[in-house]
Design a protein around this motif. Sequence first.
Motif, short mmCIF file in Angstrom:
data_model
loop_
_atom_site.label_atom_id
_atom_site.label_comp_id
_atom_site.label_asym_id
_atom_site.label_seq_id
_atom_site.Cartn_x
_atom_site.Cartn_y
_atom_site.Cartn_z
N UNK A 43 0.84 -1.20 0.00
CA UNK A 43 0.00 0.00 0.00
C UNK A 43 0.87 1.25 0.00
N UNK A 44 0.42 2.28 -0.71
CA UNK A 44 1.10 3.58 -0.65
C UNK A 44 0.12 4.67 -1.07
N UNK A 45 0.37 5.89 -0.70
CA UNK A 45 1.51 6.36 0.09
C UNK A 45 1.34 6.02 1.56
N UNK A 46 2.46 5.97 2.26
CA UNK A 46 2.47 5.64 3.68
C UNK A 46 3.44 6.59 4.39
N UNK A 47 3.01 7.85 4.56
CA UNK A 47 3.90 8.81 5.20
C UNK A 47 4.25 8.39 6.62
N UNK A 48 5.52 8.55 6.96
CA UNK A 48 6.01 8.14 8.27
C UNK A 48 6.18 9.34 9.20
N UNK A 49 5.97 9.06 10.47
CA UNK A 49 6.11 10.07 11.52
C UNK A 49 7.07 9.52 12.57
N UNK A 50 8.04 10.33 12.97
CA UNK A 50 8.91 9.93 14.08
C UNK A 50 8.08 10.05 15.35
N UNK A 51 7.92 8.93 16.06
CA UNK A 51 7.11 8.93 17.28
C UNK A 51 7.97 8.93 18.54
N UNK A 52 9.25 8.60 18.41
CA UNK A 52 10.18 8.68 19.55
C UNK A 52 11.61 8.69 19.00
N UNK A 53 12.47 9.37 19.77
CA UNK A 53 13.87 9.47 19.38
C UNK A 53 14.70 9.57 20.65
N UNK A 54 15.88 8.95 20.63
CA UNK A 54 16.85 9.07 21.72
C UNK A 54 18.22 8.80 21.14
N UNK A 55 19.10 9.79 21.16
CA UNK A 55 20.42 9.62 20.57
C UNK A 55 20.29 9.24 19.11
N UNK A 56 20.92 8.11 18.74
CA UNK A 56 20.82 7.64 17.35
C UNK A 56 19.60 6.75 17.11
N UNK A 57 18.88 6.40 18.17
CA UNK A 57 17.73 5.51 18.04
C UNK A 57 16.49 6.30 17.62
#
Length: 145
Positions: A43-57
């Motif tokens: 399926x597309x489009x499938x826009x992505x959202x950053x839901x969490x971040x820590x350092x390089x993760x």
Amino acid sequence: MDIRARIQAIREADPNFWRDPRTLEVAKLAWGAECHVNPHGVFSPCPKEIVARCGKAVAEVGICRVRDGIFVFCTRLQTGNYGYSYAPSVWVDEPYATEEEARRAGIRELIEGTVAKPGLSKAENAELSVLRARLMGQIRQPTLF
């Protein structure tokens, strides 16, 4: 018959379901897909959202609107030395009635993916732990008291 049951029946009827363009058309009809579906059933489009971040993760959830009242998700989890991602597919995904339900399901999946991993450094596992806590904070139900 629900979408998942229809897709399972299609898969069981044709062991080469993933190769046959006609079978893909039947699967697209089962979903009632109004979005683009590529020749592999993605399926597309499938826009992505950053839901969490820590350092390089980084943890991401992507949401695709298949049609009115049907949404699917995909996830991506990445550290310095570990990661996974996938695209939503007619063959394996679960339908959700709202974008928010799909997003919450994606976050729950990411929570499962953020347990400590053998072979990662202490720092990377610490980043996963922080990601997990941040993700869990997003799906906790608010209390009235």
